[in-house]
Design an enzyme around this catalytic site. Structure first.
Site, PDB file in Angstrom:
ATOM      1  N   LEU A 143       0.833  -1.213   0.000  1.00  0.00           N
ATOM      2  CA  LEU A 143       0.000   0.000   0.000  1.00  0.00           C
ATOM      3  C   LEU A 143       0.866   1.261   0.000  1.00  0.00           C
ATOM      4  CD1 LEU A 143      -2.832  -0.972   2.525  1.00  0.00           C
ATOM      5  CD2 LEU A 143      -2.874  -1.110   0.034  1.00  0.00           C
ATOM      6  N   CYS A 144       1.969   1.221  -0.737  1.00  0.00           N
ATOM      7  CA  CYS A 144       2.831   2.399  -0.833  1.00  0.00           C
ATOM      8  C   CYS A 144       3.124   2.730  -2.294  1.00  0.00           C
ATOM      9  CB  CYS A 144       4.127   2.194  -0.056  1.00  0.00           C
ATOM     10  SG  CYS A 144       5.028   0.687  -0.466  1.00  0.00           S
TER      11      CYS A 144
END
Length: 425
Positions: A143-144
């Site tokens: 999730l980056c």
């Protein structure tokens, strides 16, 4: 004792009487007609429009999207707080690194032209590079955005370039995501992964950087590699991070610092977060007195200081990589929050359109039924209710009509005899 028992029995009897009275009152209220203001039993008519909403599944999806938007926005704020923590770590580690670099330069300057490179293995530059070690820094979590993917692509390009020169690099990995991404990206290339693997800590300390620095130094000093490079995410600002390739071993006796070294500071302006960056000036060589007497040989002192400097460089790289990861997560979560808000607006518009369509359909059905009654000339429907009438006024008029006998005891109408035909008297 007898008086107490009699009073207890009286209270129980009174309570039962109250319960029976409440039950009878409830039955009486339920038996009242429409004019009395109470509700009828549930209608058996099947409506096309769902009560309390048009489309339950669509309404639940809207709620789910809004909750997801709140979650991603919270993750963005958490990442911003962690960026400030990384900023504080860089500020704390900077004075030690500058002082150590200044001292090393001072010693090298004092011992200039003394063949120092030959005595210090970490400063020795090989004549020909035949083996290279590469440290790739990734994150433990996803999730980056494309942070880990970009680092893996940079590593892939470097390994492909080395394979073209006939070199199979040794790779060390930092971060759980790298354990999966690196073999997937390099499956068509030649490389060796060492048994050393390091997790990317949430709170970076000198302990983690020391472990990584020791592994790299052992590879270099043992002769397994002639050069050590690092692939990590270079932090520029909150919306820009770039993968960078940097050589850290062997160290240069004079140009020890990274020429692009800089510090960052996360601030706010007009309610929005921004990054202020400052170029780090090269530290000057510390001036040592001419009559300084060394308790130990200078090469021994430098040999003990260079690992500390390597450790400080790895610590700086980890902080920079962590800031890049968190800024990428902030950007990704901001985009996810904006997308959730936009999707919620579109779903709300669709929900309202479907609801209006069902309401319009019901109004058309009611209007068609009213028009059909008008065409048949049915006048037995009674007078229309006035908007000013209330339940109490309607009930009073109805009771008055019953008392003066204006309402017949049995229904009348042209179709009533046919309706009761065949029913025994």
């Amino acid at each position: 004792m007898a008086a107490r028992r009699s009073s207890l029995g009286f209270l129980l009897g009174a309570g039962l009487a109250v319960l029976v009275a409440c039950a009878l009152l409830a039955q009486r209220q339920a038996g009242r007609g429409f004019v009395a203001g109470s509700t009828h039993a549930k209608s058996t008519r099947c409506l096309n429009v769902a009560r309390n909403g048009v489309d339950k599944a669509l309404r639940e999806r809207i709620t789910s999207v809004k909750k997801t938007g709140k979650l991603t926005d919270a993750m963005r704020m958490v990442a911003a707080a962690k960026v400030r923590r990384a900023q504080a770590g860089v500020e704390k580690a900077r004075p030690f690194s500058e002082e150590l670099s200044s001292m090393i330069k001072g010693l090298v300057k004092k011992l200039k032209n003394s063949g120092l490179e030959a005595e210090l293995p970490m400063l020795r530059v090989p004549e020909k590079v035949t083996n290279i070690g590469i440290l790739v820094v990734t994150s433990n979590r996803g999730l980056c955005g494309g942070y880990n993917t970009f680092a893996a692509k940079k590593l892939e390009a470097r390994v492909a370039s080395l394979n073209a020169q006939g070199i199979e690099p040794k790779i060390l990995i930092v971060g759980k995501k790298g354990k999966n991404k690196v073999p997937a990206r390099l499956k068509k290339l030649k490389y060796n992964i060492t048994g050393d693997w390091f997790g990317m800590p949430d709170t970076i300390t000198s302990k983690e950087s020391s472990e990584i620095a020791d592994a790299l130094r052992n590879l270099f000093l043992s002769g397994e590699v002639d050069k050590v490079e690092v692939v990590y995410g270079k932090f520029y600002n909150l919306i820009k991070t770039m993968p960078q390739l940097r050589s850290i071993l062997p160290l240069s006796p004079l140009g020890i610092e990274d020429p692009e070294d800089e510090t960052f500071k996360l601030t706010t302006e007009d309610g929005k977060m921004k990054v202020e960056k400052e170029k780090v000036k090269s530290s000057k060589a510390k001036d040592l007195e001419t009559d300084v007497i060394f308790d130990q040989p200078p090469e021994t002192i430098l040999n003990s200081m260079l690992p500390l400097y390597l450790n400080s460089q790895i610590l700086s790289i980890l902080y920079d990589a962590q800031a890049s990861e968190l800024s990428s997560r902030m950007t990704a979560m901001k985009a996810a929050t904006d997308n959730a808000e936009e999707l919620a607006k579109k779903l709300n518009l669709l929900y309202n359109k479907k609801r209006q369509a069902y309401i319009t359909n019901e109004i058309c059905e009611i209007s068609a039924g009213a028009a059909a009654l008008d065409e048949t000339g049915d006048v037995e429907v009674g007078t229309d209710f006035d908007i000013s009438e209330t339940t109490d006024s309607i009930e009073a008029d109805f009771l008055k009509e019953i008392e003066d006998g204006s309402i017949p005891d049995e229904p009348t109408g042209p179709d009533f005899p046919d309706f009761i035909e065949g029913i025994p008297a």
